[in-house]
Design a protein around this motif. Structure first.
Motif, mmCIF file in Angstrom:
data_model
loop_
_atom_site.group_PDB
_atom_site.id
_atom_site.type_symbol
_atom_site.label_atom_id
_atom_site.label_comp_id
_atom_site.label_asym_id
_atom_site.label_seq_id
_atom_site.Cartn_x
_atom_site.Cartn_y
_atom_site.Cartn_z
ATOM 1 N N GLU A 1 -15.957 -2.400 -2.100
ATOM 2 C CA GLU A 1 -15.219 -3.137 -3.136
ATOM 3 C C GLU A 1 -13.471 -3.711 -2.601
ATOM 4 O OE1 GLU A 1 -15.575 -5.262 -5.162
ATOM 5 O OE2 GLU A 1 -18.221 -5.882 -5.087
ATOM 6 N N ASN A 2 -13.164 -3.161 -1.382
ATOM 7 C CA ASN A 2 -11.506 -2.698 -1.123
ATOM 8 C C ASN A 2 -11.478 -2.978 0.585
ATOM 9 O OD1 ASN A 2 -8.586 -2.137 -1.617
ATOM 10 N ND2 ASN A 2 -9.327 -0.036 -1.697
ATOM 11 N N PRO B 1 -6.751 -1.237 -10.023
ATOM 12 C CA PRO B 1 -6.669 -1.675 -11.259
ATOM 13 C C PRO B 1 -4.889 -2.326 -10.911
ATOM 14 C CG PRO B 1 -6.299 0.941 -10.856
ATOM 15 C CD PRO B 1 -6.733 0.080 -10.162
ATOM 16 N N TYR B 2 -4.617 -3.149 -11.733
ATOM 17 C CA TYR B 2 -3.406 -4.709 -11.330
ATOM 18 C C TYR B 2 -3.726 -5.338 -9.842
ATOM 19 C CZ TYR B 2 -1.287 -2.041 -15.601
ATOM 20 O OH TYR B 2 -1.615 -1.390 -16.255
ATOM 21 N N SER B 3 -5.047 -5.551 -9.598
ATOM 22 C CA SER B 3 -4.896 -6.079 -8.531
ATOM 23 C C SER B 3 -4.287 -7.407 -8.395
ATOM 24 C CB SER B 3 -6.811 -6.652 -8.011
ATOM 25 O OG SER B 3 -6.737 -7.342 -8.709
ATOM 26 N N GLN B 4 -4.873 -8.100 -9.365
ATOM 27 C CA GLN B 4 -3.490 -9.383 -9.084
ATOM 28 C C GLN B 4 -2.341 -9.198 -9.139
ATOM 29 O OE1 GLN B 4 -4.284 -7.864 -12.204
ATOM 30 N NE2 GLN B 4 -3.392 -8.379 -13.664
ATOM 31 N N LEU B 5 -0.864 -7.921 -8.797
ATOM 32 C CA LEU B 5 -0.346 -7.952 -8.562
ATOM 33 C C LEU B 5 0.304 -6.903 -7.402
ATOM 34 C CD1 LEU B 5 0.889 -6.037 -12.961
ATOM 35 C CD2 LEU B 5 0.977 -8.424 -11.598
ATOM 36 N N SER B 6 1.519 -7.548 -6.609
ATOM 37 C CA SER B 6 1.733 -6.888 -5.846
ATOM 38 C C SER B 6 2.241 -5.440 -6.503
ATOM 39 C CB SER B 6 2.536 -7.600 -5.058
ATOM 40 O OG SER B 6 3.933 -7.470 -5.552
ATOM 41 N N ASP B 7 2.373 -4.662 -5.128
ATOM 42 C CA ASP B 7 3.291 -3.360 -5.679
ATOM 43 C C ASP B 7 4.162 -3.080 -5.792
ATOM 44 O OD1 ASP B 7 1.221 -1.980 -4.269
ATOM 45 O OD2 ASP B 7 1.902 -1.880 -2.260
ATOM 46 N N GLU B 8 5.323 -3.903 -5.835
ATOM 47 C CA GLU B 8 6.702 -4.631 -5.993
ATOM 48 C C GLU B 8 6.225 -4.788 -7.825
ATOM 49 O OE1 GLU B 8 5.309 -5.230 -3.446
ATOM 50 O OE2 GLU B 8 6.910 -4.328 -2.070
ATOM 51 N N GLN B 9 5.335 -5.689 -7.760
ATOM 52 C CA GLN B 9 5.521 -6.083 -9.261
ATOM 53 C C GLN B 9 5.202 -4.547 -10.666
ATOM 54 O OE1 GLN B 9 2.723 -9.540 -8.167
ATOM 55 N NE2 GLN B 9 4.593 -11.087 -8.720
ATOM 56 N N VAL B 10 4.283 -4.202 -9.316
ATOM 57 C CA VAL B 10 3.715 -3.420 -10.661
ATOM 58 C C VAL B 10 4.968 -2.443 -11.008
ATOM 59 C CG1 VAL B 10 2.255 -1.323 -10.321
ATOM 60 C CG2 VAL B 10 0.962 -3.410 -9.372
ATOM 61 N N ILE B 11 5.769 -2.116 -9.860
ATOM 62 C CA ILE B 11 7.193 -1.356 -10.321
ATOM 63 C C ILE B 11 7.501 -2.176 -11.200
ATOM 64 C CG2 ILE B 11 9.678 0.014 -9.187
ATOM 65 C CD1 ILE B 11 8.161 0.131 -7.171
ATOM 66 N N GLU B 12 8.227 -3.497 -10.823
ATOM 67 C CA GLU B 12 9.077 -4.532 -12.270
ATOM 68 C C GLU B 12 7.991 -4.154 -14.037
ATOM 69 O OE1 GLU B 12 7.993 -8.387 -10.853
ATOM 70 O OE2 GLU B 12 9.911 -6.923 -9.320
ATOM 71 N N ASN B 13 6.806 -3.813 -13.853
ATOM 72 C CA ASN B 13 5.639 -3.807 -14.459
ATOM 73 C C ASN B 13 6.811 -3.024 -15.846
ATOM 74 O OD1 ASN B 13 4.003 -4.907 -16.687
ATOM 75 N ND2 ASN B 13 2.487 -3.486 -16.207
ATOM 76 N N THR B 14 6.792 -1.529 -14.846
ATOM 77 C CA THR B 14 6.821 0.017 -15.924
ATOM 78 C C THR B 14 8.362 -0.289 -16.418
ATOM 79 O OG1 THR B 14 7.989 0.758 -13.266
ATOM 80 C CG2 THR B 14 5.442 0.990 -13.997
ATOM 81 N N GLY B 15 8.990 -1.444 -15.913
ATOM 82 C CA GLY B 15 10.338 -1.664 -16.446
ATOM 83 C C GLY B 15 10.550 -2.348 -17.406
ATOM 84 N N SER C 1 -5.611 4.280 1.316
ATOM 85 C CA SER C 1 -3.609 4.646 1.807
ATOM 86 C C SER C 1 -3.252 3.064 1.260
ATOM 87 C CB SER C 1 -3.982 3.998 3.555
ATOM 88 O OG SER C 1 -4.404 3.026 3.951
ATOM 89 N N GLY C 2 -3.989 2.287 0.892
ATOM 90 C CA GLY C 2 -3.929 1.404 0.462
ATOM 91 C C GLY C 2 -3.971 0.891 -1.253
ATOM 92 N N ASP C 3 -3.658 2.869 -1.782
ATOM 93 C CA ASP C 3 -3.735 3.056 -2.971
ATOM 94 C C ASP C 3 -2.461 3.706 -3.687
ATOM 95 O OD1 ASP C 3 -6.449 1.802 -4.129
ATOM 96 O OD2 ASP C 3 -6.787 4.378 -3.926
ATOM 97 N N ILE D 1 1.897 4.537 -6.853
ATOM 98 C CA ILE D 1 1.900 3.963 -8.701
ATOM 99 C C ILE D 1 1.378 3.240 -9.161
ATOM 100 C CG2 ILE D 1 4.314 3.210 -7.072
ATOM 101 C CD1 ILE D 1 3.657 0.934 -6.741
ATOM 102 N N ARG D 2 0.121 2.361 -8.885
ATOM 103 C CA ARG D 2 -0.904 1.837 -9.849
ATOM 104 C C ARG D 2 -1.472 2.891 -11.292
ATOM 105 N NH1 ARG D 2 -1.871 -3.377 -7.926
ATOM 106 N NH2 ARG D 2 -0.626 -3.372 -6.279
ATOM 107 N N TRP D 3 -1.715 4.244 -10.841
ATOM 108 C CA TRP D 3 -2.250 5.456 -11.915
ATOM 109 C C TRP D 3 -1.041 6.111 -12.421
ATOM 110 C CZ3 TRP D 3 -4.325 3.144 -7.697
ATOM 111 C CH2 TRP D 3 -5.770 3.143 -7.661
ATOM 112 N N MET D 4 0.836 5.517 -12.296
ATOM 113 C CA MET D 4 1.353 5.968 -12.376
ATOM 114 C C MET D 4 1.670 6.045 -13.830
ATOM 115 S SD MET D 4 2.997 7.568 -8.960
ATOM 116 C CE MET D 4 4.674 7.905 -10.223
ATOM 117 N N SER D 5 2.328 6.516 -14.605
ATOM 118 C CA SER D 5 3.079 6.032 -16.360
ATOM 119 C C SER D 5 4.253 5.750 -15.701
ATOM 120 C CB SER D 5 3.407 7.651 -16.977
ATOM 121 O OG SER D 5 4.320 8.309 -16.788
ATOM 122 N N TRP D 6 5.438 5.028 -16.653
ATOM 123 C CA TRP D 6 6.238 4.316 -16.426
ATOM 124 C C TRP D 6 7.350 5.229 -15.799
ATOM 125 C CZ3 TRP D 6 10.606 5.222 -19.264
ATOM 126 C CH2 TRP D 6 10.520 5.955 -20.275
#
Length: 843
Positions: free
Chosen positions: A77-78, A776-790, A725-727, A739-744
């Motif tokens: 799956e990954n 987690p948040y597979s539909q978001l890029s890494d940068e978008q995950v960081i934006e989501n924390t904002g 490594s992709g996580d 970052i996909r497991w980290m709090s804001w």
């Protein structure tokens, strides 16, 4: 498999194309072993070496080193490793063959299981599933035998990827072949209403398109499915060719009660403009059960961008005598079109189709898009003439379109340049404001190298952040404050004199970054974050574990590596003789056990060696049923080693991916109880760590190991494994963060606390209940995950949460959401989480 009644041998001989592609006759090799598929049409994600490149992945060939071998094995799956074949045109693929690397007895690598992805356009990739919903295909059991597997359902594709699935015990190599025939229909998708359910004498008949590979929300769009799978339905629609499926499986059906207009509309999209002669629709006609063929069909044609105003209409002869299913042939009068929209009118309560095919030839002015045809014109390969009077009009239209496209490109480029200029001005303003803001902060809190003081309060730090984000979420990388990561914010010497701060909210101390001593792990990751007070207690020289003889360790596999060391999977002999009295292995005498060995490189610097010794001291104090135990050490000589438990079923991520349920709806309660049992154990282990004021900082299913009877133990070396490594998100020159497991607050403020571990537990619980099918948040890029924390920081109700998994009860999803509360003090403690899960398990 039975063939459709209407398929006749003489039809195949006389018609320019097959009336209907049957899986029984469309099984020719497509050219991997025969060489028709060229080397440049075979590619791969990676390779061991040039001699194991993609072009050597041909079935029954031994060139090069004997097969294609990926550099890094795939993972359920990954998976990132694949062997890709470009067939240059659409093909109907019914069968695949695989083989391992034999190389005259030198090689012994093969894929025990694999998955297939396919694409018709090279952009949208579809995961193949069998008729029961299973993705994994059983592969090879040795390196030389060829294993053939029917694709049920078959696929229509130009691009096909073979994606090996392996466990941690072996590498894989593959040789492959595809079998089928060219997809002469040219159909790339059909859009139709969702199939419906019929109740027949209390029995539910499911008339849905179960193998449709497009989107299925309110209707079916951009895909192909049962109407093109080469299988005609039986006379009795309740029966099926396929075993172990539901009644009505072969048909897609609709009732007239759901269509006030009196018809079902289906739109067909093709690969290019074609000259259509006929359409054949296989219909059920069990009139005794209120099912009949369509009364009338009206078809519209789209040749370029517009639909022709005048449709064609056809009404078949109604048959109330013979209940047999049959093909209804509709003449399309040589219309030129790239899309057809047909409206099928009801003649009774129900209408059911199992197959729709088209007979056509490629339009003359589109032949440059098609594979070249050879040989003289024949009845099967006609040449279509185009009126010269239309040629000038066509050329004029093409020139006009080109001018319009050039104008659009110029406008887009101009807007991009202007936007970049605005961004530069905005960022300059932001940097000036940030510099001033940080200057004010340093004066207010005297937080500098000469006199470090306590960190600002939450209220005070928030005022700074309100000024940092005035421009909205459209930023491409973290700001300077986001880059202020915990690993680099302070050294252990700076924090040695700090004392922990307690939070009265949940009774468990929460440690800001200034209160935590960070130890650099062997493999480049950080071990458990430990309060400075605890490190003072661990400053002694004693190590509460035994020295273990290296000669009793047998290397099995390298699990991971990092800057300062490696992690190996080993077998250990007589380990029980070196264990504490309160710990024992569930093995018989003289039986080896699997252990993980963290090894420090001999050339590691002094700081790395000191951190390694501190890590041993910390690990030796952790004694909990759900925490991986330190068993022994090898300290008498270099390289220094620590030996920890390793569970026979590997990590939880791999375990759940391999054990995804297939068609087990009836046992959903049993499956969920096992998942909740696992989650309860993770919560128990984290409750123990939080009681010691330890912060894990990388809680995820990859860091939970699985033993017998679904026993779970928390570990900490997932970061070192190439599989994951992709996580992790790497910020240049700084840390690698999950970052996909980290709090804001961990991402933006660099605060790692028990509350941030609770956030990660919520994500881990979500992974568990989705069987780790996706990131987690597979539909978001890494940068978008960081934006989501904002968005979490701004708290304007625009943040994105992970969705509720299918097996997840509302109460458990509510628990997840509480773990992701913006205010860290309002998140539950691990004591509360464990209690909730335990009560649910008992209930």
């Amino acid at each position: 498999m039975f063939m459709c009644k209407c398929l006749k041998a003489f039809h195949i001989q006389l018609m320019p194309i097959y009336e209907f592609l049957s899986t029984a006759v469309c099984r020719s090799p497509l050219g991997m072993s025969g060489g028709q598929i060229l080397d440049e049409d075979i590619s791969a994600s990676s390779q061991w070496s040039d001699s194991t490149a993609a072009k050597y992945g041909r079935l029954d060939f031994e060139e090069g080193d004997g097969a294609w071998c990926p550099e890094i094995p795939g993972e359920p799956e990954n998976m990132k490793e694949f062997l890709q074949i470009d067939l240059r045109s659409l093909h109907f693929i019914t069968l695949v063959g695989t083989q391992g690397r034999h190389a005259g007895g030198i090689g012994n690598e093969f894929a025990q299981t694999y998955k297939i992805k396919y694409s018709r356009d090279g952009s949208r990739w579809i995961s193949w599933r069998n008729r029961q919903g299973k993705q994994v295909i059983e592969g090879n059991r040795n390196a030389y035998d060829i294993v053939l597997k029917d694709l049920e359902p078959p696929i229509i594709a130009r691009f096909v990827r073979f994606m090996p699935v392996i466990d941690h015990s072996m590498n894989v190599c593959m040789r492959v072949e595809l079998y089928g025939c060219e997809w002469l229909d040219g159909l790339v998708s059909y859009n139709a209403p969702l199939g419906q359910q019929m109740t027949f004498y209390g029995q539910l008949i499911y008339l849905n398109d179960s193998v449709y590979d497009g989107a299925m929300i309110h209707s079916m769009t951009e895909g192909l499915g049962q109407l093109t799978d080469g299988m005609c339905g039986l006379d009795d629609f309740i029966l099926s060719h396929v075993y172990n499926v539901w009644p009505g499986y072969d048909y897609v059906g609709w009732t007239n009660e759901s269509f006030p207009s009196g018809y079902v509309e289906i739109m067909f999209e093709f690969d290019r403009t074609r000259n259509f002669t006929t359409m054949k629709v296989h219909c059920n006609n069990m009139f005794s059960r209120r099912v009949k063929t369509f009364q009338k069909v009206v078809c519209y044609f789209r040749s370029e961008s517009d639909w022709e105003p005048t449709p064609i209409s056809f009404s078949p002869v109604m048959d109330d005598v013979n209940p047999s299913a049959r093909f209804v042939t509709v003449s399309l009068h040589n219309h030129m079109a790239s899309a057809i929209k047909c409206q099928y009118y009801f003649s009774d309560m129900w209408m059911m189709f199992s197959e729709i095919t088209f007979q056509s030839d490629t339009a003359m002015y589109n032949t440059t898009l098609a594979p070249p045809k050879t040989g003289p014109p024949t009845r099967d390969n006609p040449i279509h003439k185009v009126d010269d009077s239309n040629t000038r009009i066509l050329i004029g239209c093409l020139v006009a379109i080109i001018f319009i496209l050039v104008a659009i490109i110029v406008i887009i480029l101009w807007r991009q340049v202007w936007q970049k200029m605005l961004e530069k001005v905005s960022r300059r303003m932001l940097d000036d404001e940030l510099t001033a803001s940080l200057s004010i902060q340093s004066e207010t809190f005297t937080y500098n190298n000469n006199n470090p003081s306590s960190a600002p309060s939450e209220q005070e730090s928030n005022s700074t952040y309100e000024r940092i984000f005035p421009l909205g979420p459209d930023y491409q990388e973290p700001s300077r404050l986001v880059r202020k990561l915990p690993e680099f914010s302070q050294t252990s010497e700076d924090t040695a004199s700090k004392s922990p701060q307690t939070s009265p909210q949940d009774g468990a101390p929460h440690y800001a970054e200034a209160d935590i001593v960070n130890l650099q792990g062997v493999t480049g990751g950080n071990t458990y974050a430990v309060p400075a007070l605890t490190m003072d207690l661990l400053s002694g020289k004693d190590i509460a574990v035994e020295e273990f003889p290296r000669k009793l360790l047998t290397f099995k596999e390298k699990l991971g590596e990092g800057q300062f060391g490696e992690v190996h999977l080993c077998e250990a002999e007589d380990m029980e003789d070196y264990m504490d009295e309160d710990f024992s292995f569930d093995v018989s005498d003289n039986q080896t056990v699997l252990v993980a060995v963290k090894m420090l490189r001999a050339d590691a610097n002094k700081n790395a060696r000191n951190d390694f010794l501190k890590e041993i001291k910390i690990m030796s104090r952790l004694k909990d049923p759900n925490i991986i135990r330190l068993l022994a050490v090898c300290m008498s000589s270099d390289p220094l080693c620590m030996i920890t438990e390793y569970m026979e079923n590997g990590d939880l991520n791999q375990f759940l991916s391999r054990h995804e349920p297939e068609g087990m709806i009836s046992s959903a309660i049993y499956i969920y109880s096992n998942l909740q049992h696992m989650a309860t154990q993770i919560a128990s282990g984290m409750k123990y760590l939080s009681s010691l004021n330890f912060v894990h900082r990388d809680l995820a299913t990859r860091n939970c190991l699985v033993g017998k009877n679904y026993t779970i133990k928390i570990a900490d070396f997932g970061m070192s494994r190439n599989l994951y490594s992709g996580d992790y998100y790497r910020i240049q020159g700084r840390a690698v963060l999950p970052i996909r497991w980290m709090s804001w607050e961990s991402i933006l403020l660099g605060k790692f606390t028990t509350a941030s571990d609770v956030w990660a537990f919520g994500v881990t619980l979500w992974e568990t209940l989705t069987f780790c099918k996706e990131q987690p948040y597979s539909q978001l890029s890494d940068e978008q995950v960081i934006e989501n924390t904002g968005e979490f920081f701004r708290d304007q109700r625009r943040q994105i949460y992970l969705p509720q998994p299918p097996l997840c009860p509302d109460a458990i999803y509510k628990l997840m959401l509480s773990c992701w509360h913006r205010n860290a003090k309002e998140r539950p403690s691990f004591q509360e989480i464990h209690r909730i899960l335990l009560e649910g398990l008992r209930g």
